[in-house]
Design a protein around this motif. Structure first.
Motif, PDB file in Angstrom:
ATOM      1  N   LEU A  11      76.455 123.742 -16.032  1.00  0.00           N
ATOM      2  CA  LEU A  11      76.968 123.688 -17.403  1.00  0.00           C
ATOM      3  C   LEU A  11      78.433 123.307 -17.321  1.00  0.00           C
ATOM      4  O   LEU A  11      79.210 123.957 -16.612  1.00  0.00           O
ATOM      5  N   LEU A  13      81.737 122.566 -19.787  1.00  0.00           N
ATOM      6  CA  LEU A  13      82.290 122.679 -21.143  1.00  0.00           C
ATOM      7  C   LEU A  13      83.711 122.137 -21.141  1.00  0.00           C
ATOM      8  O   LEU A  13      84.497 122.441 -20.238  1.00  0.00           O
ATOM      9  N   VAL A  41      68.239 123.028 -23.913  1.00  0.00           N
ATOM     10  CA  VAL A  41      69.658 122.860 -24.216  1.00  0.00           C
ATOM     11  C   VAL A  41      70.081 123.889 -25.272  1.00  0.00           C
ATOM     12  O   VAL A  41      71.108 124.550 -25.118  1.00  0.00           O
ATOM     13  N   ILE A  45      73.056 126.886 -25.140  1.00  0.00           N
ATOM     14  CA  ILE A  45      74.102 126.979 -26.167  1.00  0.00           C
ATOM     15  C   ILE A  45      74.121 128.383 -26.765  1.00  0.00           C
ATOM     16  O   ILE A  45      75.178 129.007 -26.883  1.00  0.00           O
ATOM     17  N   CYS A  55      79.397 122.109 -30.852  1.00  0.00           N
ATOM     18  CA  CYS A  55      78.753 121.358 -29.766  1.00  0.00           C
ATOM     19  C   CYS A  55      78.448 119.958 -30.292  1.00  0.00           C
ATOM     20  O   CYS A  55      77.318 119.643 -30.670  1.00  0.00           O
ATOM     21  N   VAL A  58      76.730 116.291 -26.698  1.00  0.00           N
ATOM     22  CA  VAL A  58      75.932 117.009 -25.711  1.00  0.00           C
ATOM     23  C   VAL A  58      75.193 115.983 -24.856  1.00  0.00           C
ATOM     24  O   VAL A  58      74.445 115.156 -25.378  1.00  0.00           O
ATOM     25  N   THR A  67      71.343 116.611 -31.990  1.00  0.00           N
ATOM     26  CA  THR A  67      71.135 117.979 -32.460  1.00  0.00           C
ATOM     27  C   THR A  67      69.658 118.286 -32.672  1.00  0.00           C
ATOM     28  O   THR A  67      69.165 119.338 -32.274  1.00  0.00           O
ATOM     29  N   ARG A  70      67.756 119.241 -29.321  1.00  0.00           N
ATOM     30  CA  ARG A  70      68.285 120.240 -28.388  1.00  0.00           C
ATOM     31  C   ARG A  70      67.341 121.412 -28.158  1.00  0.00           C
ATOM     32  O   ARG A  70      67.325 121.979 -27.072  1.00  0.00           O
ATOM     33  N   LEU A  81      74.411 119.698 -17.702  1.00  0.00           N
ATOM     34  CA  LEU A  81      74.574 119.771 -19.157  1.00  0.00           C
ATOM     35  C   LEU A  81      76.062 119.789 -19.458  1.00  0.00           C
ATOM     36  O   LEU A  81      76.772 120.694 -19.021  1.00  0.00           O
ATOM     37  N   ILE A  83      79.095 119.469 -22.489  1.00  0.00           N
ATOM     38  CA  ILE A  83      79.254 119.636 -23.938  1.00  0.00           C
ATOM     39  C   ILE A  83      80.738 119.521 -24.301  1.00  0.00           C
ATOM     40  O   ILE A  83      81.592 120.158 -23.694  1.00  0.00           O
ATOM     41  N   TRP A  84      81.015 118.725 -25.341  1.00  0.00           N
ATOM     42  CA  TRP A  84      82.362 118.555 -25.881  1.00  0.00           C
ATOM     43  C   TRP A  84      82.352 118.947 -27.367  1.00  0.00           C
ATOM     44  O   TRP A  84      81.402 118.657 -28.080  1.00  0.00           O
TER      45      TRP A  84
END
Length: 90
Positions: A11, A13, A41, A45, A55, A58, A67, A70, A81, A83-84
């Motif tokens: 993960l 981030l 996913v 989250i 999120c 992704v 979205t 997910r 994975l 995520i921004w």
């Protein structure tokens, strides 16, 4: 697979979401996870308390996960994975 099957994933981030990582993982923005097989996913989250609206971007292995997908996109052994959050610039 049995209920005991597990997968290892990474993960990552970024930006303000890095605050959700343990302190020791914030330098690399990366946390190694061991998840039940079939974890999605959306599961990751939720388990990490990430606000879904934060999120924004992704990616799994560099591929965008919208979205709507997910909750159905299961993670496999070795997946990454990333995520921004939404990012504004100027």
């Amino acid at each position: 697979m049995t209920d005991l099957a597990r997968v290892r994933v990474a993960l990552k981030l970024y930006a303000s979401l890095a605050d959700y990582l343990p302190a020791e993982a914030r330098k690399t923005h990366r946390l190694e996870l061991e998840l039940p097989a079939g974890a999605t996913v959306a599961d990751v989250i939720a388990q990490h308390g990430l606000p879904p609206k934060m999120c924004h971007l992704v990616l799994v292995n560099g591929f965008f996960i919208p979205t709507a997908r997910r909750a159905e996109r299961a993670l496999d052994e070795g997946d990454e994975l990333a995520i921004w959050p939404p990012i504004a610039g100027g």
